[in-house]
Design a protein around this motif. Structure first.
Motif, PDB file in Angstrom:
ATOM      1  N   ALA A 294       0.786  -1.306   0.016  1.00 42.98           N
ATOM      2  CA  ALA A 294      -0.100  -0.126   0.054  1.00 42.98           C
ATOM      3  C   ALA A 294       0.815   1.343   0.016  1.00 42.98           C
ATOM      4  O   ALA A 294       0.711   2.216  -0.679  1.00 42.98           O
ATOM      5  N   GLY A 295       1.954   1.208   0.670  1.00 40.31           N
ATOM      6  CA  GLY A 295       2.743   2.262   0.734  1.00 40.31           C
ATOM      7  C   GLY A 295       3.497   2.454  -0.612  1.00 40.31           C
ATOM      8  O   GLY A 295       3.623   3.662  -1.113  1.00 40.31           O
ATOM      9  N   TYR A 296       4.235   1.394  -1.208  1.00 41.92           N
ATOM     10  CA  TYR A 296       4.630   1.707  -2.670  1.00 41.92           C
ATOM     11  C   TYR A 296       3.366   2.325  -3.618  1.00 41.92           C
ATOM     12  O   TYR A 296       3.696   3.002  -4.407  1.00 41.92           O
ATOM     13  N   LEU A 297       2.445   1.758  -3.481  1.00 45.30           N
ATOM     14  CA  LEU A 297       1.262   2.132  -4.302  1.00 45.30           C
ATOM     15  C   LEU A 297       0.789   3.557  -3.949  1.00 45.30           C
ATOM     16  O   LEU A 297       0.338   4.265  -4.766  1.00 45.30           O
ATOM     17  N   GLY A 298       1.163   4.288  -2.868  1.00 50.65           N
ATOM     18  CA  GLY A 298       0.890   5.384  -2.541  1.00 50.65           C
ATOM     19  C   GLY A 298       1.796   6.278  -3.620  1.00 50.65           C
ATOM     20  O   GLY A 298       1.531   7.641  -3.616  1.00 50.65           O
ATOM     21  N   LEU A 299       2.727   6.013  -3.924  1.00 48.49           N
ATOM     22  CA  LEU A 299       3.562   6.813  -4.865  1.00 48.49           C
ATOM     23  C   LEU A 299       2.916   7.304  -6.214  1.00 48.49           C
ATOM     24  O   LEU A 299       3.537   8.074  -6.881  1.00 48.49           O
ATOM     25  N   ILE A 300       1.970   6.511  -6.501  1.00 51.68           N
ATOM     26  CA  ILE A 300       1.361   6.676  -7.678  1.00 51.68           C
ATOM     27  C   ILE A 300       0.710   8.312  -7.809  1.00 51.68           C
ATOM     28  O   ILE A 300       0.377   8.872  -8.557  1.00 51.68           O
ATOM     29  N   PHE A 301       0.600   8.916  -6.419  1.00 49.14           N
ATOM     30  CA  PHE A 301      -0.171  10.162  -6.332  1.00 49.14           C
ATOM     31  C   PHE A 301       0.912  11.375  -6.522  1.00 49.14           C
ATOM     32  O   PHE A 301       0.631  12.440  -6.462  1.00 49.14           O
ATOM     33  N   LEU A 381       6.261   2.884 -11.583  1.00 46.65           N
ATOM     34  CA  LEU A 381       6.064   3.475 -10.296  1.00 46.65           C
ATOM     35  C   LEU A 381       7.085   4.320  -9.765  1.00 46.65           C
ATOM     36  O   LEU A 381       6.783   5.813  -9.596  1.00 46.65           O
ATOM     37  N   PHE A 382       8.344   3.841  -9.538  1.00 49.72           N
ATOM     38  CA  PHE A 382       9.343   4.792  -9.128  1.00 49.72           C
ATOM     39  C   PHE A 382       9.606   5.959  -9.839  1.00 49.72           C
ATOM     40  O   PHE A 382      10.005   6.975  -9.627  1.00 49.72           O
ATOM     41  N   ALA A 383       9.722   5.299 -11.402  1.00 48.05           N
ATOM     42  CA  ALA A 383      10.293   6.421 -12.445  1.00 48.05           C
ATOM     43  C   ALA A 383       9.390   7.769 -12.363  1.00 48.05           C
ATOM     44  O   ALA A 383       9.599   8.885 -12.398  1.00 48.05           O
ATOM     45  N   GLN A 384       7.942   7.324 -12.313  1.00 44.81           N
ATOM     46  CA  GLN A 384       6.983   8.417 -12.078  1.00 44.81           C
ATOM     47  C   GLN A 384       7.028   9.151 -11.212  1.00 44.81           C
ATOM     48  O   GLN A 384       7.100  10.742 -11.133  1.00 44.81           O
ATOM     49  N   ALA A 385       7.311   8.637  -9.968  1.00 42.93           N
ATOM     50  CA  ALA A 385       7.421   9.310  -8.617  1.00 42.93           C
ATOM     51  C   ALA A 385       8.527  10.148  -8.434  1.00 42.93           C
ATOM     52  O   ALA A 385       8.709  11.157  -7.722  1.00 42.93           O
ATOM     53  N   MET A 386       9.745  10.008  -9.152  1.00 35.51           N
ATOM     54  CA  MET A 386      10.863  10.805  -9.243  1.00 35.51           C
ATOM     55  C   MET A 386      10.731  11.926  -9.659  1.00 35.51           C
ATOM     56  O   MET A 386      11.391  12.878  -9.193  1.00 35.51           O
ATOM     57  N   HIS A 387       9.782  12.194 -10.657  1.00 39.34           N
ATOM     58  CA  HIS A 387       9.186  13.537 -10.961  1.00 39.34           C
ATOM     59  C   HIS A 387       8.765  14.533  -9.868  1.00 39.34           C
ATOM     60  O   HIS A 387       8.208  15.643 -10.418  1.00 39.34           O
ATOM     61  N   GLY A 388       8.043  13.745  -8.937  1.00 38.16           N
ATOM     62  CA  GLY A 388       7.238  14.472  -8.072  1.00 38.16           C
ATOM     63  C   GLY A 388       7.658  14.495  -6.593  1.00 38.16           C
ATOM     64  O   GLY A 388       7.262  15.399  -5.704  1.00 38.16           O
ATOM     65  N   ALA A 389       8.335  13.197  -6.050  1.00 34.73           N
ATOM     66  CA  ALA A 389       8.849  13.193  -4.757  1.00 34.73           C
ATOM     67  C   ALA A 389      10.142  12.223  -4.640  1.00 34.73           C
ATOM     68  O   ALA A 389       9.955  11.140  -4.454  1.00 34.73           O
ATOM     69  N   ALA A 390      11.405  12.727  -5.100  1.00 34.90           N
ATOM     70  CA  ALA A 390      12.257  11.822  -5.280  1.00 34.90           C
ATOM     71  C   ALA A 390      12.729  11.210  -3.844  1.00 34.90           C
ATOM     72  O   ALA A 390      13.364  10.145  -3.631  1.00 34.90           O
ATOM     73  N   PHE A 391      12.606  12.116  -2.751  1.00 34.93           N
ATOM     74  CA  PHE A 391      12.933  11.538  -1.513  1.00 34.93           C
ATOM     75  C   PHE A 391      12.101  10.373  -0.938  1.00 34.93           C
ATOM     76  O   PHE A 391      12.474   9.306  -0.742  1.00 34.93           O
ATOM     77  N   LEU A 392      10.831  10.158  -1.809  1.00 34.76           N
ATOM     78  CA  LEU A 392       9.789   8.798  -1.297  1.00 34.76           C
ATOM     79  C   LEU A 392      10.413   7.933  -1.800  1.00 34.76           C
ATOM     80  O   LEU A 392      10.343   6.739  -1.488  1.00 34.76           O
ATOM     81  N   VAL A 393      11.038   8.107  -3.102  1.00 35.30           N
ATOM     82  CA  VAL A 393      11.463   6.935  -3.984  1.00 35.30           C
ATOM     83  C   VAL A 393      12.709   6.212  -3.189  1.00 35.30           C
ATOM     84  O   VAL A 393      12.588   4.846  -3.161  1.00 35.30           O
ATOM     85  N   LEU A 394      13.473   7.258  -2.665  1.00 34.24           N
ATOM     86  CA  LEU A 394      14.445   6.551  -1.826  1.00 34.24           C
ATOM     87  C   LEU A 394      14.125   5.679  -0.637  1.00 34.24           C
ATOM     88  O   LEU A 394      14.711   4.693  -0.515  1.00 34.24           O
ATOM     89  N   ILE A 395      13.196   6.379  -0.040  1.00 39.13           N
ATOM     90  CA  ILE A 395      12.479   5.389   1.296  1.00 39.13           C
ATOM     91  C   ILE A 395      12.045   4.255   0.680  1.00 39.13           C
ATOM     92  O   ILE A 395      12.181   3.321   1.277  1.00 39.13           O
ATOM     93  N   ALA A 396      11.229   4.270  -0.503  1.00 40.23           N
ATOM     94  CA  ALA A 396      10.704   2.741  -1.097  1.00 40.23           C
ATOM     95  C   ALA A 396      11.801   1.847  -1.172  1.00 40.23           C
ATOM     96  O   ALA A 396      11.436   0.724  -1.330  1.00 40.23           O
ATOM     97  N   ILE A 397      12.609   2.608  -2.184  1.00 35.21           N
ATOM     98  CA  ILE A 397      13.999   1.431  -2.397  1.00 35.21           C
ATOM     99  C   ILE A 397      14.470   0.808  -1.081  1.00 35.21           C
ATOM    100  O   ILE A 397      14.773  -0.284  -1.073  1.00 35.21           O
ATOM    101  N   LEU A 398      14.474   1.611  -0.188  1.00 38.70           N
ATOM    102  CA  LEU A 398      14.985   1.161   1.362  1.00 38.70           C
ATOM    103  C   LEU A 398      13.971   0.073   1.994  1.00 38.70           C
ATOM    104  O   LEU A 398      14.433  -1.048   2.222  1.00 38.70           O
ATOM    105  N   GLY A 399      12.699   0.445   1.657  1.00 41.86           N
ATOM    106  CA  GLY A 399      11.816  -0.460   2.070  1.00 41.86           C
ATOM    107  C   GLY A 399      11.775  -1.878   1.443  1.00 41.86           C
ATOM    108  O   GLY A 399      11.673  -3.014   1.822  1.00 41.86           O
ATOM    109  N   SER A 400      11.986  -1.895  -0.010  1.00 39.44           N
ATOM    110  CA  SER A 400      12.205  -3.129  -0.867  1.00 39.44           C
ATOM    111  C   SER A 400      13.319  -3.796  -0.522  1.00 39.44           C
ATOM    112  O   SER A 400      13.188  -5.006  -0.380  1.00 39.44           O
ATOM    113  N   ALA A 401      14.394  -3.117  -0.296  1.00 37.49           N
ATOM    114  CA  ALA A 401      15.620  -4.058   0.316  1.00 37.49           C
ATOM    115  C   ALA A 401      15.317  -4.561   1.577  1.00 37.49           C
ATOM    116  O   ALA A 401      15.672  -5.958   1.833  1.00 37.49           O
ATOM    117  N   ILE A 402      14.799  -3.870   2.633  1.00 36.78           N
ATOM    118  CA  ILE A 402      14.311  -4.528   3.783  1.00 36.78           C
ATOM    119  C   ILE A 402      13.293  -5.855   3.865  1.00 36.78           C
ATOM    120  O   ILE A 402      13.486  -6.769   4.529  1.00 36.78           O
TER     121      ILE A 402
END
Length: 459
Positions: A294-301, A381-402
């Motif tokens: 749900a958190g990753y999907l939140g990047l769609i906004f 999803l991450f590529a889209q969000a990079m244009h609006g909230a790059a910081f959130l993408v970094l957090i999402a990548i960290l979450g994926s690693a965990i």
């Protein structure tokens, strides 16, 4: 609207098979009805239903998400013969309730009005409250049903209060008229308060933290096939309804909800992935995995563009396939071992290699490992969000690693034990094996050739 009517009539017929002590027929009736509905979803909508367009419109995006939900529900119904073998006395009710809930999903895919949004959520949710408690002798199932109902009612109150405030200030329930009002009066306090209440309500429905507290207990306590339905079809409908609300009605006040959604995404990704690491029960771990998605999907906004709807659909379909794959494995283990701890999966690959493979590939897809559908969905999803909230993408990548850590725990349990703990003569059914092969091929094919998704669904 034609698809909605077909699914509803199928649900009614499936329900009445129980009256004639023919509950097993409900599954076949459901599959037949869903196949008809899927075919009709590719046809142009009848002109007769155009008079209802101010409330519900079956446009291209509605058709796209409807097709996805029908396909996912079909796969779940194919699992049902084995998964519902312990519910012989009320199979018809369970299949019918899933179809009624799917009707609510279809309403949410095409709602044009805040009243229709409310109706769709209630049609979706009420059958789920009943299905969560289908294991009547299991206290966890009883708790799941009660908790889901109480918190769902609480969220509904938030939703209605928010709709009331929006109607009170804008004088309309129509999404596009609310959009026009918000664009003209972006600083209207009553509008903003109504929007915040509706965001909170829908955050409950899609399990965004900190509004997720119901989901681990409900997912763990519900019958596993119902949990699969909640984690896939319900998430598809909830997120697209959320997306329509914010990108149509409230896009004019984007700056007001941008930070709110950002905070919800950050909390969800950290909390869900951290809690996933702490679990010793595979089903509860998958519940927290669902919250993390749900958190990753939140990047769609963030970074919304013309491909956002397609990216959302692709991610939801890829995630749903993976959910079905891993839940197939869990349902099999649960039936044999009467538990879903990590230890229960030890040595599964020795006795049922195909089930172990489909579970492993599904979890690798959830983690976003390359050459899987999950990787391509996350990348888009991450590529889209990079244009609006790059910081959130970094957090999402960290979450994926965990998340890789807790998925690997289950994979290790299945593959890296010399002796199998499955001492049984019962073998996996042919339907189960065919479904497992289909899930594996679909996940890999969409990971290598993601355009196949558009070829099948976006036509």
């Amino acid at each position: 609207m034609s698809v909605l009517i077909i699914v509803f009539l199928t649900a009614v017929i499936a329900l009445f098979t129980g009256v004639f002590q023919q509950g097993k027929l409900a599954r076949y009736i459901g599959i037949a009805g869903l196949l008809v509905a899927l075919y009709v979803s590719y046809l142009p909508e009848a002109q007769f239903f155009a008079q209802y367009n101010h409330m519900f419109e079956f446009g291209p995006n509605t058709a796209l998400f409807t097709k996805i939900s029908i396909v996912v529900t079909l796969l779940i119904f194919f699992m049902g013969g084995f998964a519902f073998s312990n519910h012989r006395s009320h199979q018809s009710e369970l299949y019918a309730l899933m179809l009624f809930s799917l009707c609510g999903s279809i309403v949410l895919f095409g709602y044009q009005n805040l009243v229709t949004l409310f109706i769709g959520i209630e049609i979706l949710s009420i059958p789920l409250y009943v299905m969560a408690g289908a294991n009547k002798t299991d206290l966890r199932s009883n708790e799941a049903s009660l908790k889901y109902f109480l918190i769902g009612a609480f969220a509904t109150g938030f939703l209605l209060f928010g709709i009331t405030l929006i109607y009170g200030t804008s004088g309309t329930f129509d999404l596009y008229q609310v959009h026009a009002y918000a664009k003209e009066f972006p600083g209207d306090l009553m509008l903003i308060l109504g929007m915040i209440l509706m965001i909170a309500a829908l955050a409950f429905k899609v399990a965004l933290a900190p509004f997720h507290m119901w989901s681990p207990d409900v997912y763990q306590g519900s019958p596993s096939l119902i949990t699969t339905f909640m984690m896939s079809v319900v998430k598809i409908s909830g997120f697209y309804a959320f997306f329509r609300l914010l990108t149509i009605a409230f896009i004019g006040v984007y700056d007001e909800w941008f930070n709110i959604m950002g905070v919800l995404v950050i909390i969800t990704l950290f909390l869900a992935n951290t809690m996933g690491l702490a679990q010793s029960n595979a089903k509860r771990m998958l519940a927290y995995s669902s919250v993390s998605h749900a958190g990753y999907l939140g990047l769609i906004f963030f970074g919304i563009n013309n491909l956002s709807t397609y990216n959302l659909a692709f991610y939801l379909f890829a995630y749903s396939l993976a959910t079905i794959g891993v839940m197939m494995t869990l349902i099999w283990v649960e039936k044999l071992k009467r538990e879903t701890s990590f230890n229960a999966f030890k040595g599964l690959a020795k006795s049922e290699p195909l089930l172990a493979v489909v579970g492993a590939i599904s979890m690798l897809s959830m983690a976003g490992i390359p050459l899987t559908a999950g990787f391509m969905a996350k990348f888009a999803l991450f590529a889209q969000a990079m244009h609006g909230a790059a910081f959130l993408v970094l957090i999402a990548i960290l979450g994926s690693a965990i998340s890789i850590a807790y998925y690997l725990r289950l994979i290790i349990a299945m593959f890296f034990f010399k002796e199998s703990s499955f001492k049984t003569s019962e073998s996996v059914t042919l339907t189960y094996n065919i479904l497992a092969v289909f899930i594996i091929l679909a996940i890999v094919a969409l990971g290598v050739f993601p355009d196949l998704f558009a070829m099948q669904f976006a036509s």
